[in-house]
Design a protein around this motif. Structure first.
Motif, short mmCIF file in Angstrom:
data_model
loop_
_atom_site.label_atom_id
_atom_site.label_comp_id
_atom_site.label_asym_id
_atom_site.label_seq_id
_atom_site.Cartn_x
_atom_site.Cartn_y
_atom_site.Cartn_z
N TYR A 163 -16.29 6.68 -9.63
CA TYR A 163 -15.49 7.26 -8.52
C TYR A 163 -15.96 8.23 -7.61
O TYR A 163 -15.27 8.62 -6.75
CB TYR A 163 -14.25 8.12 -9.47
N ASP A 164 -17.31 8.31 -7.59
CA ASP A 164 -17.83 9.07 -6.73
C ASP A 164 -17.79 8.61 -5.27
O ASP A 164 -17.61 9.53 -4.36
CB ASP A 164 -19.47 9.36 -6.91
N SER A 165 -17.65 7.22 -4.90
CA SER A 165 -17.48 6.71 -3.89
C SER A 165 -16.23 6.65 -3.30
O SER A 165 -15.82 5.97 -2.01
CB SER A 165 -18.16 5.65 -3.53
N TYR A 166 -15.04 6.94 -4.16
CA TYR A 166 -13.88 6.78 -3.65
C TYR A 166 -13.23 8.09 -3.35
O TYR A 166 -13.63 9.12 -3.75
CB TYR A 166 -12.87 6.33 -4.95
N PRO A 167 -12.07 8.27 -2.32
CA PRO A 167 -11.39 9.32 -2.12
C PRO A 167 -10.61 10.15 -3.41
O PRO A 167 -10.74 9.44 -4.39
CB PRO A 167 -10.22 8.95 -1.31
N ASP A 168 -10.44 11.53 -3.35
CA ASP A 168 -10.08 12.17 -4.87
C ASP A 168 -8.57 11.79 -4.69
O ASP A 168 -7.71 12.59 -4.11
CB ASP A 168 -10.33 13.63 -4.44
N PRO A 169 -8.35 11.05 -5.74
CA PRO A 169 -6.63 10.77 -5.72
C PRO A 169 -6.19 11.99 -6.62
O PRO A 169 -6.75 12.82 -7.19
CB PRO A 169 -6.58 9.67 -6.50
N ASP A 170 -4.77 12.19 -6.58
CA ASP A 170 -4.09 12.96 -7.43
C ASP A 170 -3.87 12.68 -8.84
O ASP A 170 -3.86 13.60 -9.56
CB ASP A 170 -2.59 13.20 -7.00
N ALA A 171 -3.97 11.50 -9.05
CA ALA A 171 -4.00 11.06 -10.48
C ALA A 171 -4.48 9.58 -10.62
O ALA A 171 -4.56 8.90 -9.68
CB ALA A 171 -2.52 11.01 -11.00
N ILE A 172 -5.11 9.10 -11.88
CA ILE A 172 -5.84 7.97 -11.96
C ILE A 172 -5.08 7.40 -13.18
O ILE A 172 -5.13 7.93 -14.29
CB ILE A 172 -7.24 8.10 -12.11
N VAL A 173 -4.56 6.35 -12.94
CA VAL A 173 -3.89 5.50 -14.38
C VAL A 173 -4.67 4.55 -14.57
O VAL A 173 -4.81 3.58 -14.04
CB VAL A 173 -2.50 5.23 -13.82
#
Length: 67
Positions: A14-24
């Motif tokens: 997930y380092d290359s993705y924006p920081d989401p509030d939740a990951i399902v």
């Protein structure tokens, strides 16, 4: 020790993705279930979901400001 290696691999993913509030994360489930959860979350005016091309079936959930 195996759990730590798995955690590191997941974090790197997930380092290359924006920081989401939740990951399902979904395991081996039918696509219909994923779509149902996605539609249910998006029925809220305050949530947005996306399905980035990750190795497993995953929804990224973010809070949106609707002012």
């Amino acid at each position: 020790m195996s759990a730590n290696k798995t955690d590191e691999t997941t974090a790197q993913q997930y380092d290359s993705y924006p920081d989401p509030d939740a990951i399902v994360h979904f395991g081996n489930v039918p696509e219909a279930l994923v779509e149902l959860v996605k539609e249910t979350l998006e029925s809220s005016e305050n949530l947005s979901t996306s399905r980035d091309p990750l190795p497993e079936t995953t929804l990224l959930v973010e809070e949106v400001d609707n002012e």
